[in-house]
Motif scaffolding. Structure first.
Motif, PDB file in Angstrom:
ATOM      1  N   ASP A  49      54.549  69.844 -12.542  1.00  0.00           N
ATOM      2  CA  ASP A  49      53.367  69.075 -12.170  1.00  0.00           C
ATOM      3  C   ASP A  49      52.475  69.706 -11.109  1.00  0.00           C
ATOM      4  OD1 ASP A  49      54.023  66.928 -13.909  1.00  0.00           O
ATOM      5  OD2 ASP A  49      55.471  66.185 -12.431  1.00  0.00           O
ATOM      6  N   ALA A  50      53.045  70.584 -10.252  1.00  0.00           N
ATOM      7  CA  ALA A  50      52.251  71.080  -9.124  1.00  0.00           C
ATOM      8  C   ALA A  50      52.759  72.421  -8.605  1.00  0.00           C
ATOM      9  CB  ALA A  50      52.264  70.059  -7.988  1.00  0.00           C
ATOM     10  N   VAL A  51      51.889  73.078  -7.875  1.00  0.00           N
ATOM     11  CA  VAL A  51      52.238  74.261  -7.099  1.00  0.00           C
ATOM     12  C   VAL A  51      52.227  73.819  -5.643  1.00  0.00           C
ATOM     13  CG1 VAL A  51      51.518  76.583  -6.410  1.00  0.00           C
ATOM     14  CG2 VAL A  51      51.181  75.830  -8.780  1.00  0.00           C
ATOM     15  N   THR A  52      53.259  74.187  -4.889  1.00  0.00           N
ATOM     16  CA  THR A  52      53.346  73.812  -3.477  1.00  0.00           C
ATOM     17  C   THR A  52      53.409  75.072  -2.631  1.00  0.00           C
ATOM     18  OG1 THR A  52      54.533  71.793  -4.058  1.00  0.00           O
ATOM     19  CG2 THR A  52      54.657  72.501  -1.762  1.00  0.00           C
ATOM     20  N   VAL A  53      52.582  75.116  -1.592  1.00  0.00           N
ATOM     21  CA  VAL A  53      52.559  76.250  -0.664  1.00  0.00           C
ATOM     22  C   VAL A  53      52.864  75.715   0.726  1.00  0.00           C
ATOM     23  CG1 VAL A  53      51.151  78.095   0.332  1.00  0.00           C
ATOM     24  CG2 VAL A  53      50.842  77.462  -2.075  1.00  0.00           C
ATOM     25  N   LYS A  54      53.876  76.319   1.372  1.00  0.00           N
ATOM     26  CA  LYS A  54      54.217  75.972   2.751  1.00  0.00           C
ATOM     27  C   LYS A  54      53.940  77.187   3.612  1.00  0.00           C
ATOM     28  CE  LYS A  54      57.911  72.775   1.532  1.00  0.00           C
ATOM     29  NZ  LYS A  54      59.350  72.491   1.644  1.00  0.00           N
ATOM     30  N   ALA A  55      53.207  76.988   4.687  1.00  0.00           N
ATOM     31  CA  ALA A  55      52.894  78.070   5.619  1.00  0.00           C
ATOM     32  C   ALA A  55      53.405  77.706   6.999  1.00  0.00           C
ATOM     33  CB  ALA A  55      51.389  78.324   5.670  1.00  0.00           C
ATOM     34  N   GLU A  56      54.158  78.621   7.612  1.00  0.00           N
ATOM     35  CA  GLU A  56      54.661  78.400   8.965  1.00  0.00           C
ATOM     36  C   GLU A  56      53.612  78.866   9.964  1.00  0.00           C
ATOM     37  OE1 GLU A  56      58.476  80.191   9.520  1.00  0.00           O
ATOM     38  OE2 GLU A  56      59.288  79.262   7.709  1.00  0.00           O
ATOM     39  N   LEU A  57      53.177  77.949  10.798  1.00  0.00           N
ATOM     40  CA  LEU A  57      52.132  78.227  11.787  1.00  0.00           C
ATOM     41  C   LEU A  57      52.572  77.736  13.158  1.00  0.00           C
ATOM     42  CD1 LEU A  57      49.229  76.990   9.506  1.00  0.00           C
ATOM     43  CD2 LEU A  57      49.817  79.357   9.983  1.00  0.00           C
ATOM     44  N   GLY A  59      53.087  76.999  16.957  1.00  0.00           N
ATOM     45  CA  GLY A  59      52.203  77.068  18.117  1.00  0.00           C
ATOM     46  C   GLY A  59      50.749  76.768  17.809  1.00  0.00           C
ATOM     47  N   MET A  60      50.443  76.410  16.569  1.00  0.00           N
ATOM     48  CA  MET A  60      49.052  76.124  16.211  1.00  0.00           C
ATOM     49  C   MET A  60      48.821  74.627  16.161  1.00  0.00           C
ATOM     50  SD  MET A  60      47.894  79.045  13.563  1.00  0.00           S
ATOM     51  CE  MET A  60      46.224  78.501  13.832  1.00  0.00           C
ATOM     52  N   GLU A  61      47.549  74.265  16.189  1.00  0.00           N
ATOM     53  CA  GLU A  61      47.167  72.868  16.078  1.00  0.00           C
ATOM     54  C   GLU A  61      46.386  72.681  14.783  1.00  0.00           C
ATOM     55  OE1 GLU A  61      45.249  71.326  19.565  1.00  0.00           O
ATOM     56  OE2 GLU A  61      46.503  72.546  20.886  1.00  0.00           O
ATOM     57  N   GLN A  62      46.393  71.470  14.285  1.00  0.00           N
ATOM     58  CA  GLN A  62      45.731  71.144  13.023  1.00  0.00           C
ATOM     59  C   GLN A  62      44.264  71.569  13.029  1.00  0.00           C
ATOM     60  OE1 GLN A  62      45.957  66.991  12.129  1.00  0.00           O
ATOM     61  NE2 GLN A  62      44.416  67.085  10.537  1.00  0.00           N
ATOM     62  N   LYS A  63      43.589  71.362  14.145  1.00  0.00           N
ATOM     63  CA  LYS A  63      42.155  71.668  14.221  1.00  0.00           C
ATOM     64  C   LYS A  63      41.851  73.161  14.091  1.00  0.00           C
ATOM     65  CE  LYS A  63      42.054  71.807  19.285  1.00  0.00           C
ATOM     66  NZ  LYS A  63      41.824  73.212  19.453  1.00  0.00           N
ATOM     67  N   ASP A  64      42.860  74.013  14.261  1.00  0.00           N
ATOM     68  CA  ASP A  64      42.648  75.461  14.198  1.00  0.00           C
ATOM     69  C   ASP A  64      42.930  76.055  12.823  1.00  0.00           C
ATOM     70  OD1 ASP A  64      42.017  75.522  16.933  1.00  0.00           O
ATOM     71  OD2 ASP A  64      44.136  75.635  17.471  1.00  0.00           O
ATOM     72  N   ILE A  65      43.202  75.198  11.817  1.00  0.00           N
ATOM     73  CA  ILE A  65      43.592  75.661  10.491  1.00  0.00           C
ATOM     74  C   ILE A  65      42.547  75.234   9.470  1.00  0.00           C
ATOM     75  CG2 ILE A  65      45.382  75.553   8.707  1.00  0.00           C
ATOM     76  CD1 ILE A  65      47.289  74.645  11.035  1.00  0.00           C
ATOM     77  N   ALA A  66      42.193  76.149   8.561  1.00  0.00           N
ATOM     78  CA  ALA A  66      41.269  75.839   7.464  1.00  0.00           C
ATOM     79  C   ALA A  66      41.915  76.273   6.154  1.00  0.00           C
ATOM     80  CB  ALA A  66      39.942  76.563   7.664  1.00  0.00           C
ATOM     81  N   VAL A  67      41.820  75.405   5.150  1.00  0.00           N
ATOM     82  CA  VAL A  67      42.376  75.689   3.824  1.00  0.00           C
ATOM     83  C   VAL A  67      41.238  75.570   2.827  1.00  0.00           C
ATOM     84  CG1 VAL A  67      44.036  74.945   2.071  1.00  0.00           C
ATOM     85  CG2 VAL A  67      44.633  74.778   4.492  1.00  0.00           C
ATOM     86  N   ASN A 121      52.512  69.312   9.958  1.00  0.00           N
ATOM     87  CA  ASN A 121      53.504  68.622  10.769  1.00  0.00           C
ATOM     88  C   ASN A 121      54.450  69.650  11.376  1.00  0.00           C
ATOM     89  OD1 ASN A 121      54.970  66.524  11.933  1.00  0.00           O
ATOM     90  ND2 ASN A 121      56.216  66.202  10.115  1.00  0.00           N
ATOM     91  N   ASN A 122      54.642  69.577  12.687  1.00  0.00           N
ATOM     92  CA  ASN A 122      55.584  70.455  13.398  1.00  0.00           C
ATOM     93  C   ASN A 122      55.383  71.945  13.085  1.00  0.00           C
ATOM     94  OD1 ASN A 122      56.882  68.321  14.724  1.00  0.00           O
ATOM     95  ND2 ASN A 122      58.229  67.970  12.981  1.00  0.00           N
ATOM     96  N   GLY A 123      54.148  72.380  13.054  1.00  0.00           N
ATOM     97  CA  GLY A 123      53.874  73.801  12.867  1.00  0.00           C
ATOM     98  C   GLY A 123      53.963  74.296  11.437  1.00  0.00           C
ATOM     99  N   VAL A 124      54.048  73.381  10.470  1.00  0.00           N
ATOM    100  CA  VAL A 124      54.102  73.780   9.060  1.00  0.00           C
ATOM    101  C   VAL A 124      53.012  73.031   8.308  1.00  0.00           C
ATOM    102  CG1 VAL A 124      55.501  73.804   6.948  1.00  0.00           C
ATOM    103  CG2 VAL A 124      56.593  74.188   9.161  1.00  0.00           C
TER     104      VAL A 124
END
Length: 145
Positions: A49-57, A59-67, A121-124
């Motif tokens: 049904d889906a493709v799932t991608v997990k990225a370990e980040l 020390g980062m905050e949500q506001k600093d990430i763009a997808v 959540n929690n850097g992921v």
């Protein structure tokens, strides 16, 4: 008549080999990665049904990430900010990477762009990309004629 002198070539070769092994066995601090070399690690999985991608980040905050998703290519980018300097601490070594990064991957299946979700959540960051209906595989039974 010349006095016979012992050949000393072997002694100097042995000294050079000893120096080489001494340098080889010395403890060496690993090189710190350059800022541009840091990139998050990814786990990419797929089911029917889906493709799932997990990225370990870490020390980062949500506001600093763009997808973003464009033409079947998923891109994750962001910037990891440096910590504030603390006046009373003396560091011998700091092993953290800072700076901008991006990871782009071509997806293994067509996805429904309007239904893609990303949670942090929690850097992921976990990105769920539902497959397009036409890309969901089906098993076709083979019948005897």
């Amino acid at each position: 008549m010349r006095a016979l002198m012992p050949w000393t070539g072997m002694t100097s070769s042995r000294k050079e080999m000893d120096r080489l092994f001494e340098r080889f066995l010395e403890p060496v601090w690993p090189e710190m990665p350059m800022l541009a070399e840091w990139e998050p690690t990814l786990d990419i999985s797929e089911n029917k049904d889906a493709v799932t991608v997990k990225a370990e980040l870490p020390g980062m905050e949500q506001k600093d990430i763009a997808v973003s998703l464009q033409d079947g290519v998923l891109t994750i980018k962001g910037e990891k900010q440096a910590e504030k300097e603390e006046k009373d601490k003396r560091y011998r070594r700091v092993e953290r990477s800072y700076g901008a990064f991006f990871r782009s991957i071509r997806l293994p299946a067509a996805v429904e762009a309007g239904k893609v979700t990303a949670t942090f959540n929690n850097g992921v960051v976990i990105i769920t990309l539902p497959k397009a209906p036409e890309d969901k595989s089906t098993t076709i039974p083979v019948k005897a004629a």
